[in-house]
Design a protein around this motif. Structure first.
Motif, PDB file in Angstrom:
ATOM      1  N   ALA A 295     -13.766 -17.459  -0.191  1.00  0.00           N
ATOM      2  CA  ALA A 295     -13.530 -17.975  -1.542  1.00  0.00           C
ATOM      3  C   ALA A 295     -14.583 -19.022  -1.884  1.00  0.00           C
ATOM      4  O   ALA A 295     -15.176 -19.635  -0.997  1.00  0.00           O
ATOM      5  N   GLY A 296     -14.823 -19.209  -3.171  1.00  0.00           N
ATOM      6  CA  GLY A 296     -15.768 -20.231  -3.604  1.00  0.00           C
ATOM      7  C   GLY A 296     -16.520 -19.807  -4.845  1.00  0.00           C
ATOM      8  O   GLY A 296     -16.228 -18.767  -5.440  1.00  0.00           O
ATOM      9  N   GLU A 297     -17.482 -20.634  -5.220  1.00  0.00           N
ATOM     10  CA  GLU A 297     -18.332 -20.322  -6.365  1.00  0.00           C
ATOM     11  C   GLU A 297     -19.731 -20.090  -5.842  1.00  0.00           C
ATOM     12  O   GLU A 297     -20.273 -20.914  -5.103  1.00  0.00           O
ATOM     13  N   PHE A 298     -20.293 -18.950  -6.227  1.00  0.00           N
ATOM     14  CA  PHE A 298     -21.604 -18.549  -5.745  1.00  0.00           C
ATOM     15  C   PHE A 298     -22.470 -18.165  -6.929  1.00  0.00           C
ATOM     16  O   PHE A 298     -22.008 -18.146  -8.071  1.00  0.00           O
ATOM     17  N   ASP A 299     -23.714 -17.879  -6.644  1.00  0.00           N
ATOM     18  CA  ASP A 299     -24.671 -17.601  -7.710  1.00  0.00           C
ATOM     19  C   ASP A 299     -25.377 -16.276  -7.462  1.00  0.00           C
ATOM     20  O   ASP A 299     -25.354 -15.739  -6.355  1.00  0.00           O
ATOM     21  N   PHE A 300     -26.014 -15.775  -8.506  1.00  0.00           N
ATOM     22  CA  PHE A 300     -26.954 -14.670  -8.368  1.00  0.00           C
ATOM     23  C   PHE A 300     -28.117 -14.945  -9.304  1.00  0.00           C
ATOM     24  O   PHE A 300     -27.986 -15.695 -10.282  1.00  0.00           O
ATOM     25  N   ALA A 301     -29.273 -14.385  -8.982  1.00  0.00           N
ATOM     26  CA  ALA A 301     -30.469 -14.684  -9.764  1.00  0.00           C
ATOM     27  C   ALA A 301     -31.543 -13.638  -9.525  1.00  0.00           C
ATOM     28  O   ALA A 301     -31.501 -12.890  -8.552  1.00  0.00           O
TER      29      ALA A 301
END
Length: 162
Positions: free
Chosen positions: A136-142
């Motif tokens: 679980a958590g907050e992640f990024d993509f780019a």
């Protein structure tokens, strides 16, 4: 003198090769997928996919959608469609990891890399990855191609705990 000339030619040849590494050609996955745990999850098994998420990539340096929510434990197939005229990529990670990788890409724009959490998509083509969000958590993509990240080609993924 001949040795210096040969060294210079070899150096120029390697720079030319590196410069084209992130051109508009398609990248092929080499060998089996590395099953390495990352803070944002692990490569997923295609047989375990619970849903597919379509992601658009454009030369306006945007992903559509750019905000996603998944459940912890979910295995997702991301299908990336590049409607632009230049290469784009989709790289999952933490903000810190993406910042570090983007800095490396600036220094070495032709650097080749292939991980199960990234997809390189040539203009007019589609790419995909399968990823299991087991944390679980907050992640990024780019898109970490030089200039794309800085132009705002980024997104967020919230992984909701079970």
């Amino acid at each position: 003198m001949k040795l210096r000339t040969a060294a210079l030619l070899l150096s120029l040849a390697s720079i030319t090769t590196l410069a084209s590494a992130h051109g508009n050609e398609e990248h092929k996955k080499a060998g089996p997928v590395k099953m390495e745990q990352k803070p944002w999850g692990i490569a997923g098994n295609a047989k375990a996919v619970s849903r597919t998420i379509e992601i658009g990539m454009t030369d306006a340096m945007r992903f559509t959608p750019d905000k996603l929510e998944v459940r912890e434990g979910e295995t997702v197939r991301f299908v990336h469609t590049n409607s632009g005229k230049v290469m784009h990529e989709f790289v999952l990670g933490t903000k810190k990891e993406l910042d570090e990788h983007a800095a490396l890409m600036k220094k070495f724009p032709g650097m080749e890399h292939e991980e199960p959490y990234m997809s390189h998509v040539a203009p007019g083509k589609r790419g995909e990855i399968v990823w299991q969000f087991n944390r679980a958590g907050e992640f990024d993509f780019a898109c970490l191609l030089p200039g794309h990240y800085e132009a705002g080609m980024v997104g967020k993924i919230k992984v909701v705990a079970k």
